[in-house]
Motif scaffolding. Structure first.
Motif, PDB file in Angstrom:
ATOM      1  N   ILE A   5       0.843  -1.190   0.000  1.00  0.00           N
ATOM      2  CA  ILE A   5       0.000   0.000   0.000  1.00  0.00           C
ATOM      3  C   ILE A   5       0.887   1.252   0.000  1.00  0.00           C
ATOM      4  N   ASP A   6       0.502   2.203  -0.832  1.00  0.00           N
ATOM      5  CA  ASP A   6       1.277   3.430  -0.924  1.00  0.00           C
ATOM      6  C   ASP A   6       1.081   4.265   0.345  1.00  0.00           C
ATOM      7  N   VAL A   7       2.169   4.906   0.785  1.00  0.00           N
ATOM      8  CA  VAL A   7       2.125   5.689   2.021  1.00  0.00           C
ATOM      9  C   VAL A   7       1.270   6.945   1.834  1.00  0.00           C
ATOM     10  N   ILE A   8       1.346   7.516   0.621  1.00  0.00           N
ATOM     11  CA  ILE A   8       0.599   8.748   0.354  1.00  0.00           C
ATOM     12  C   ILE A   8      -0.898   8.495   0.446  1.00  0.00           C
ATOM     13  N   ASP A   9      -1.354   7.325  -0.045  1.00  0.00           N
ATOM     14  CA  ASP A   9      -2.774   6.998   0.050  1.00  0.00           C
ATOM     15  C   ASP A   9      -3.211   6.865   1.496  1.00  0.00           C
ATOM     16  N   ALA A  13      -5.966   9.196   3.347  1.00  0.00           N
ATOM     17  CA  ALA A  13      -7.157   8.612   3.983  1.00  0.00           C
ATOM     18  C   ALA A  13      -7.261   9.024   5.440  1.00  0.00           C
ATOM     19  N   LEU A  14      -6.116   9.097   6.120  1.00  0.00           N
ATOM     20  CA  LEU A  14      -6.151   9.549   7.517  1.00  0.00           C
ATOM     21  C   LEU A  14      -6.604  11.009   7.611  1.00  0.00           C
ATOM     22  N   LEU A  15      -6.156  11.847   6.650  1.00  0.00           N
ATOM     23  CA  LEU A  15      -6.598  13.243   6.657  1.00  0.00           C
ATOM     24  C   LEU A  15      -8.102  13.347   6.396  1.00  0.00           C
ATOM     25  N   LEU A  16      -8.613  12.487   5.487  1.00  0.00           N
ATOM     26  CA  LEU A  16     -10.056  12.493   5.225  1.00  0.00           C
ATOM     27  C   LEU A  16     -10.838  12.097   6.468  1.00  0.00           C
ATOM     28  N   VAL A  17     -10.345  11.082   7.190  1.00  0.00           N
ATOM     29  CA  VAL A  17     -11.030  10.641   8.407  1.00  0.00           C
ATOM     30  C   VAL A  17     -10.980  11.739   9.473  1.00  0.00           C
ATOM     31  N   LEU A  18      -9.873  12.486   9.523  1.00  0.00           N
ATOM     32  CA  LEU A  18      -9.782  13.601  10.477  1.00  0.00           C
ATOM     33  C   LEU A  18     -10.825  14.678  10.182  1.00  0.00           C
ATOM     34  N   GLY A  19     -10.957  15.026   8.889  1.00  0.00           N
ATOM     35  CA  GLY A  19     -11.971  16.025   8.539  1.00  0.00           C
ATOM     36  C   GLY A  19     -13.372  15.552   8.854  1.00  0.00           C
ATOM     37  N   ALA A  20     -13.671  14.292   8.556  1.00  0.00           N
ATOM     38  CA  ALA A  20     -14.999  13.752   8.842  1.00  0.00           C
ATOM     39  C   ALA A  20     -15.258  13.693  10.338  1.00  0.00           C
ATOM     40  N   ALA A  21     -14.213  13.370  11.131  1.00  0.00           N
ATOM     41  CA  ALA A  21     -14.382  13.303  12.582  1.00  0.00           C
ATOM     42  C   ALA A  21     -14.630  14.695  13.165  1.00  0.00           C
TER      43      ALA A  21
ATOM     44  N   MET B   1     -10.319  -6.646   1.759  1.00  0.00           N
ATOM     45  CA  MET B   1     -10.657  -5.559   2.694  1.00  0.00           C
ATOM     46  C   MET B   1      -9.380  -5.022   3.311  1.00  0.00           C
ATOM     47  N   SER B   2      -8.763  -4.087   2.631  1.00  0.00           N
ATOM     48  CA  SER B   2      -7.518  -3.545   3.160  1.00  0.00           C
ATOM     49  C   SER B   2      -7.828  -2.429   4.157  1.00  0.00           C
ATOM     50  N   ILE B   3      -6.782  -1.953   4.783  1.00  0.00           N
ATOM     51  CA  ILE B   3      -6.939  -0.863   5.756  1.00  0.00           C
ATOM     52  C   ILE B   3      -7.362   0.425   5.057  1.00  0.00           C
ATOM     53  N   LEU B   4      -6.980   0.544   3.776  1.00  0.00           N
ATOM     54  CA  LEU B   4      -7.321   1.753   3.016  1.00  0.00           C
ATOM     55  C   LEU B   4      -8.827   1.834   2.771  1.00  0.00           C
ATOM     56  N   THR B   5      -9.407   0.693   2.359  1.00  0.00           N
ATOM     57  CA  THR B   5     -10.859   0.667   2.149  1.00  0.00           C
ATOM     58  C   THR B   5     -11.600   0.937   3.444  1.00  0.00           C
ATOM     59  N   LEU B   6     -11.073   0.412   4.540  1.00  0.00           N
ATOM     60  CA  LEU B   6     -11.699   0.631   5.851  1.00  0.00           C
ATOM     61  C   LEU B   6     -11.722   2.123   6.206  1.00  0.00           C
ATOM     62  N   LEU B   7     -10.595   2.795   5.948  1.00  0.00           N
ATOM     63  CA  LEU B   7     -10.533   4.229   6.260  1.00  0.00           C
ATOM     64  C   LEU B   7     -11.494   5.028   5.380  1.00  0.00           C
ATOM     65  N   HIS B   8     -11.604   4.629   4.103  1.00  0.00           N
ATOM     66  CA  HIS B   8     -12.513   5.353   3.208  1.00  0.00           C
ATOM     67  C   HIS B   8     -13.964   5.189   3.640  1.00  0.00           C
ATOM     68  N   VAL B   9     -14.333   3.951   3.998  1.00  0.00           N
ATOM     69  CA  VAL B   9     -15.702   3.701   4.460  1.00  0.00           C
ATOM     70  C   VAL B   9     -15.970   4.462   5.757  1.00  0.00           C
ATOM     71  N   LEU B  10     -14.965   4.514   6.639  1.00  0.00           N
ATOM     72  CA  LEU B  10     -15.125   5.233   7.908  1.00  0.00           C
ATOM     73  C   LEU B  10     -15.367   6.719   7.678  1.00  0.00           C
ATOM     74  N   MET B  54     -13.563  13.945  -4.303  1.00  0.00           N
ATOM     75  CA  MET B  54     -12.429  14.225  -5.188  1.00  0.00           C
ATOM     76  C   MET B  54     -11.212  13.393  -4.817  1.00  0.00           C
ATOM     77  N   ALA B  55     -10.927  13.308  -3.515  1.00  0.00           N
ATOM     78  CA  ALA B  55      -9.730  12.575  -3.083  1.00  0.00           C
ATOM     79  C   ALA B  55      -9.874  11.076  -3.325  1.00  0.00           C
ATOM     80  N   LEU B  56     -11.097  10.553  -3.194  1.00  0.00           N
ATOM     81  CA  LEU B  56     -11.271   9.109  -3.372  1.00  0.00           C
ATOM     82  C   LEU B  56     -11.214   8.710  -4.838  1.00  0.00           C
ATOM     83  N   ASN B  57     -11.812   9.517  -5.717  1.00  0.00           N
ATOM     84  CA  ASN B  57     -11.839   9.147  -7.123  1.00  0.00           C
ATOM     85  C   ASN B  57     -10.653   9.696  -7.900  1.00  0.00           C
ATOM     86  N   GLY B  58      -9.821  10.528  -7.253  1.00  0.00           N
ATOM     87  CA  GLY B  58      -8.593  10.952  -7.902  1.00  0.00           C
ATOM     88  C   GLY B  58      -8.769  11.941  -9.032  1.00  0.00           C
ATOM     89  N   HIS B  59      -9.779  12.810  -8.948  1.00  0.00           N
ATOM     90  CA  HIS B  59      -9.889  13.871  -9.947  1.00  0.00           C
ATOM     91  C   HIS B  59      -9.969  15.211  -9.210  1.00  0.00           C
TER      92      HIS B  59
END
Lengths: 125, 100
Positions: A5-9, A13-21, B1-10, B54-59
């Motif tokens: 998994i890429d570190v940037i992704d 994702a952590l920044l997105l979760v912070l904003g949502a929280a 089900m990677s950790i990345l998908t979990l964070l996006h769903v969260l 935007m961040a999830l779909n990369g545009h």
């Protein structure tokens, strides 16, 4: 996508979760706080830090400098414009008495208004 | 089900929960001022949803919309706050029940 998994992704994702929280924190504050002024205090949190974190995630995912030239004015505009609305709403709430008088520790505006009216009553020397 | 998908769903679930909480305050807010604050938070949540998509779909096609929304979100609050009247208090709730 690479198997590792890429570190940037992950950071994005952590920044997105912070904003949502932060947005959830504002919602809970709107539900739980007793009057309009304290609700305004809770409402202003995701407007700055949530916006900065989500737009930072967008910039990380885009990965070019041109995106940064759009999100920097957005953050600057929000920083300039959010205190204006907070000031207007707080002023309207104070003047119409939309606050709990028993929750206020010390009302400094009353002291200032009294001092100003005393200075107006005294003859100018 | 990677950790990345979990964070996006969260992130999606948290944004939806925030929108529901804010909607409760818009419906039940005792004064127009509370409803205005809640509408402001709803607009902020909408901006965050656009940015997350935007961040999830990369545009980056929705960035002008986010810029204009962040710039003009104030005008509604200012316009309403100027015309809040003195008899709009929380303890003056005479609820008139119309026949449903």
């Amino acid at each position: 996508m690479a198997p590792e998994i890429d570190v940037i992704d992950i950071v994005a994702a952590l920044l997105l979760v912070l904003g949502a929280a932060l947005s959830v924190a504002a919602g809970v504050g709107l539900i739980r706080f007793p009057d309009a002024l304290s609700r305004m205090h809770a409402a202003t949190k995701p407007q700055i830090l949530g916006l900065i974190s989500v737009l930072a995630a967008v910039a990380l995912e885009a990965g070019n400098w041109a995106t940064l030239l759009v999100i920097a004015p957005t953050i600057l505009l929000q920083l300039l414009v959010s205190p204006m609305s907070a000031h207007m709403i707080g002023r309207a709430g104070y003047r119409t008495g939309n606050y709990r008088r028993d929750l206020i520790v010390h009302d400094e505006l009353v002291d200032d208004v009294e001092r100003a009216s005393e200075e107006d009553a005294a003859p100018r020397s | 089900m990677s950790i990345l998908t979990l964070l996006h769903v969260l992130a999606g679930v948290l944004l939806s929960a925030a929108a529901l909480l804010v909607l409760y305050r818009i419906v039940r807010g005792p004064t127009i001022l509370d409803r205005m604050i809640a509408s402001d938070v709803m607009l902020t949540t909408l901006i965050l949803v656009l940015g997350t998509e935007m961040a999830l779909n990369g545009h980056t096609r929705t960035l002008p919309v986010v810029l204009v929304l962040a710039g003009t979100a104030v005008f509604g609050s200012i316009a309403v706050a100027r015309y809040v009247s003195k008899h709009d208090k929380a303890h003056d709730q005479h609820e008139v029940h119309h026949g449903s």
